[in-house]
Design a protein around this motif. Sequence first.
Motif, PDB file in Angstrom:
ATOM      1  N   LYS A  45     -38.841  49.279 -12.254  1.00  0.00           N
ATOM      2  CA  LYS A  45     -39.845  48.417 -12.882  1.00  0.00           C
ATOM      3  C   LYS A  45     -40.965  48.061 -11.905  1.00  0.00           C
ATOM      4  O   LYS A  45     -42.156  48.231 -12.209  1.00  0.00           O
ATOM      5  CB  LYS A  45     -39.187  47.122 -13.389  1.00  0.00           C
ATOM      6  CG  LYS A  45     -38.000  47.330 -14.311  1.00  0.00           C
ATOM      7  CD  LYS A  45     -37.431  46.017 -14.821  1.00  0.00           C
ATOM      8  CE  LYS A  45     -36.841  45.128 -13.747  1.00  0.00           C
ATOM      9  NZ  LYS A  45     -35.605  45.674 -13.131  1.00  0.00           N
ATOM     10  N   SER A  46     -40.573  47.554 -10.720  1.00  0.00           N
ATOM     11  CA  SER A  46     -41.600  47.134  -9.758  1.00  0.00           C
ATOM     12  C   SER A  46     -42.439  48.324  -9.312  1.00  0.00           C
ATOM     13  O   SER A  46     -43.661  48.216  -9.159  1.00  0.00           O
ATOM     14  CB  SER A  46     -40.951  46.498  -8.532  1.00  0.00           C
ATOM     15  OG  SER A  46     -40.266  45.336  -8.910  1.00  0.00           O
ATOM     16  N   THR A  47     -41.775  49.458  -9.107  1.00  0.00           N
ATOM     17  CA  THR A  47     -42.504  50.642  -8.670  1.00  0.00           C
ATOM     18  C   THR A  47     -43.566  51.027  -9.700  1.00  0.00           C
ATOM     19  O   THR A  47     -44.702  51.364  -9.353  1.00  0.00           O
ATOM     20  CB  THR A  47     -41.513  51.799  -8.440  1.00  0.00           C
ATOM     21  OG1 THR A  47     -40.503  51.347  -7.539  1.00  0.00           O
ATOM     22  CG2 THR A  47     -42.205  52.999  -7.846  1.00  0.00           C
ATOM     23  N   SER A  85     -46.622  39.228  -7.905  1.00  0.00           N
ATOM     24  CA  SER A  85     -45.617  40.145  -7.388  1.00  0.00           C
ATOM     25  C   SER A  85     -44.234  39.537  -7.519  1.00  0.00           C
ATOM     26  O   SER A  85     -44.071  38.348  -7.781  1.00  0.00           O
ATOM     27  CB  SER A  85     -45.916  40.489  -5.934  1.00  0.00           C
ATOM     28  OG  SER A  85     -45.768  39.349  -5.138  1.00  0.00           O
ATOM     29  N   GLN A  86     -43.255  40.390  -7.341  1.00  0.00           N
ATOM     30  CA  GLN A  86     -41.858  40.037  -7.567  1.00  0.00           C
ATOM     31  C   GLN A  86     -41.467  38.720  -6.901  1.00  0.00           C
ATOM     32  O   GLN A  86     -40.775  37.900  -7.452  1.00  0.00           O
ATOM     33  CB  GLN A  86     -41.002  41.167  -7.023  1.00  0.00           C
ATOM     34  CG  GLN A  86     -39.596  41.137  -7.514  1.00  0.00           C
ATOM     35  CD  GLN A  86     -38.941  42.492  -7.298  1.00  0.00           C
ATOM     36  OE1 GLN A  86     -39.598  43.477  -7.019  1.00  0.00           O
ATOM     37  NE2 GLN A  86     -37.638  42.531  -7.425  1.00  0.00           N
ATOM     38  N   LYS A  87     -41.911  38.543  -5.633  1.00  0.00           N
ATOM     39  CA  LYS A  87     -41.563  37.293  -4.946  1.00  0.00           C
ATOM     40  C   LYS A  87     -42.777  36.383  -4.903  1.00  0.00           C
ATOM     41  O   LYS A  87     -43.083  35.829  -3.864  1.00  0.00           O
ATOM     42  CB  LYS A  87     -41.107  37.602  -3.512  1.00  0.00           C
ATOM     43  CG  LYS A  87     -39.844  38.411  -3.442  1.00  0.00           C
ATOM     44  CD  LYS A  87     -39.370  38.522  -2.006  1.00  0.00           C
ATOM     45  CE  LYS A  87     -38.483  39.711  -1.806  1.00  0.00           C
ATOM     46  NZ  LYS A  87     -39.178  40.860  -1.199  1.00  0.00           N
ATOM     47  N   LEU A 161     -46.935  40.881 -14.506  1.00  0.00           N
ATOM     48  CA  LEU A 161     -45.993  39.865 -14.028  1.00  0.00           C
ATOM     49  C   LEU A 161     -44.672  40.550 -13.704  1.00  0.00           C
ATOM     50  O   LEU A 161     -43.973  41.024 -14.599  1.00  0.00           O
ATOM     51  CB  LEU A 161     -45.772  38.799 -15.108  1.00  0.00           C
ATOM     52  CG  LEU A 161     -47.025  38.073 -15.600  1.00  0.00           C
ATOM     53  CD1 LEU A 161     -46.703  37.207 -16.811  1.00  0.00           C
ATOM     54  CD2 LEU A 161     -47.625  37.231 -14.481  1.00  0.00           C
ATOM     55  N   ASP A 162     -44.355  40.602 -12.418  1.00  0.00           N
ATOM     56  CA  ASP A 162     -43.137  41.296 -12.008  1.00  0.00           C
ATOM     57  C   ASP A 162     -42.045  40.260 -11.749  1.00  0.00           C
ATOM     58  O   ASP A 162     -42.110  39.525 -10.770  1.00  0.00           O
ATOM     59  CB  ASP A 162     -43.411  42.131 -10.753  1.00  0.00           C
ATOM     60  CG  ASP A 162     -42.282  43.103 -10.462  1.00  0.00           C
ATOM     61  OD1 ASP A 162     -41.329  43.166 -11.258  1.00  0.00           O
ATOM     62  OD2 ASP A 162     -42.365  43.801  -9.427  1.00  0.00           O
ATOM     63  N   GLU A 163     -41.080  40.198 -12.641  1.00  0.00           N
ATOM     64  CA  GLU A 163     -39.960  39.250 -12.519  1.00  0.00           C
ATOM     65  C   GLU A 163     -40.490  37.848 -12.241  1.00  0.00           C
ATOM     66  O   GLU A 163     -39.999  37.147 -11.353  1.00  0.00           O
ATOM     67  CB  GLU A 163     -39.030  39.653 -11.368  1.00  0.00           C
ATOM     68  CG  GLU A 163     -38.609  41.095 -11.421  1.00  0.00           C
ATOM     69  CD  GLU A 163     -37.207  41.289 -11.968  1.00  0.00           C
ATOM     70  OE1 GLU A 163     -36.516  40.283 -12.244  1.00  0.00           O
ATOM     71  OE2 GLU A 163     -36.821  42.441 -12.142  1.00  0.00           O
ATOM     72  N   ALA A 164     -41.496  37.474 -13.007  1.00  0.00           N
ATOM     73  CA  ALA A 164     -42.209  36.241 -12.693  1.00  0.00           C
ATOM     74  C   ALA A 164     -41.343  35.008 -12.849  1.00  0.00           C
ATOM     75  O   ALA A 164     -41.660  33.954 -12.318  1.00  0.00           O
ATOM     76  CB  ALA A 164     -43.452  36.131 -13.569  1.00  0.00           C
TER      77      ALA A 164
HETATM   78 MG   LIG Z   1     -38.373  44.776  -9.069  1.00  0.00          MG
END
Ligand SMILES: [Mg+2]
Lengths: 317, 378
Positions: A45-47, A85-87, A161-164
Amino acid sequence: MNDVPSIVVDKLVKRFGDFTAVNQVSFQIRSGEIFGLLGPNGSGKSTTIRMLCGLLTPSSGSATVVGLDVARQAEEVRQHIGYMSQKFSLYNDLTAIENLQFFGGLYGVKGRALDERIAWAIKMSGLAGSEQLLTGELSGGWKQRLALGCAVLHRPQVLFLDEATAGVDPLSRRQFWELIHEMSREGVTILVTTHYMDEAEYCNRLALIDQGLIVEMGTPTKIKQTAIKGDLLLVECSPLGGGLAAVKQAPGVLEASVFGAALHVVVSTGRQPLTELPAFLAAHDVRVGRIELISPSLEDAFVSLTGSRALGSESYQ
Amino acid sequence: MNLRRTAAMSRKEFTQVRRDPYSLIVVLFLPLVQILLLGYGARLDANHIPVYVLDQEGSQDSQALLKAFQASPYFDVIKAVDNYHALVRAIDADQCKLGIVIPWDFSERLADAGRTSVQAIVDGTDDNSAQLAEGYAQAVVATYASNVQLDWFARYGLSQQATTPLSVDYRTWFNEDLESKNFIIPGTVALVMALMGALLSSLTIAREWERGTMEQLIATPVTALEIMVGKLVPYLAIGLADATLCAVFAVGWFGVPFRGGSGAFFLATTLFLIVILGIGYMISVATKSQLGASQYALLVTLLPTSMLSGFAFPIDQMPAPIRAITYLVYSRYYVSALKRIFLSSAGISDLVPEVVAMTIYALVIGFFATRAFHKSLQ
Ligand SMILES: [Mg+2]
Ligand SMILES: Nc1ncnc2c1ncn2[C@@H]1O[C@H](COP(=O)(O)OP(=O)(O)O)[C@@H](O)[C@H]1O
């Protein structure tokens, strides 16, 4: 919502060495749509999102965001997108307002417009009165909404929104999703990734992704309907492991897997499982507690589609 | 390059320095501690070095030279001996740090060619003070020799241009009161700039990676060039402020003269900082870790600046191969410029070689630095 695709992804591939993290992924997202990428950790997903933001170069395939090629026009793409981003990491040693001013400056928002947007972001994130606190001192939910504020100061057409909502309390998550829906109503195209099944339900459309491959795409309702080809039963029994082994032998059972402390069993339609199954299991020394027909969740759909273990919506990380 | 984005970057970087205790120590205390340590260090080991002499000639001239030693605050002529062995024994027994042998033909050769040859025997157990003692002895002799030569010119009515004057290292030439602090402290500014510049700039990119803020940063329209310039400008400003502080301290506290132009001082410092900050930045890009980056940065900036720049160890006393290497050490040019700005009255036009060399370095380093960072997670 209109029908102009805002994001077009065509056979996108990302390889790291000889490992393929994203494999021939294709989808289109319309303007104003909330599109979800749902899949377990490490599914790519993030990629995928990073390629769409121009942070990673695709190994092959192509993608456009608001008509701009993400590989060749990455810098232009970034003018039109917001990204969490994820974090979602803001600068912990800056105050809330300083973070907003910084990102406002980077996005080229200035003067009155910037003041207005910062006031909006402070109000939206519920930070009124705490603007001068260091961001590191804010709680998860506040930080997350502040990060969203920073990402959309420039009113982007597309929001990634990555794992927001990872690591944020349920109330904050609900508030967050209200904000997302509001932006969607204003025409912002939103791509979210999540491994929370309940969150995926908030999306207009979903792509289920597993090991870099999209295994199913559609509205949450449609995915649930089509993925389970039969009736779904919840079976509480003991022992659980013996029950699983036995139930797989039962006539008419298509699939069975462990969900929490119970089994989810798919049987072909037209049978009488509520009477047949307890008898069959009793004959195999399995004690049956509760047994009932349930409507499939996205998780059932996912397990059924990938044959993999359950995502375990809350605990999975 | 978009100025608004660059300014936003600078402002954020400056705020972070302001809030970071480690950076504040580097910015505020390091320069003062460094200059105090080196300033006092230079003073202490330079005073009252015990000296034995062996005057083989016993002439008026040789006595005059010994008086020059006695008059210097850095030497105490304790005893005259009458043979070489006694001198060597005294050094071995640590009764003196320096032995001076005046040859039997001293005044003859002085009158003849204006070239003197005085043997200095140094106690080499303490390298640093041995070097200092040697340097001072040379300076005393050189000053004495030039006085003799001037007398000689006067006596024979020759114009000074007619013959080559004694070759005397400019550092003693301009540092005419032979104070070690005057020799050491101007170069200390280079040391402070290298230390501070390297420590701070090596954190810039690594910190963003370590704190996880990089991904968010490079997803914005800010360009790699704007990131670099925006991040380094605050450190350039801080560096110039620190250099000023050092200069003020050198003059006000240690009484080092500042005879040159402040324009030359700031130009040379700016060029040097560009080189140091560029190097620190590139290392930060390459290592992605704050600790690793600061260590590498110190290695490639502070080490050459303290060893090979002529800051404390005179370049003309180094072995030829090492002397050749110093031409590649960018800090050499800055230290040379600093000494001349402080001690002689050098302005920009007097520092053309130094400024040209540093400009070349700044351009080359700047060129590579702008290409070092790519906005990618690859
Ligand atoms: Mg990810
Ligand atoms: N830079 C990288 N180098 C090598 N492997 C990577 C890199 N980034 C991600 N991966 C791998 O690619 C896979 C997909 O990762 P990711 O896209 O982060 O998954 P998700 O976001 O769905 O959890 C994982 O197996 C991960 O280890």
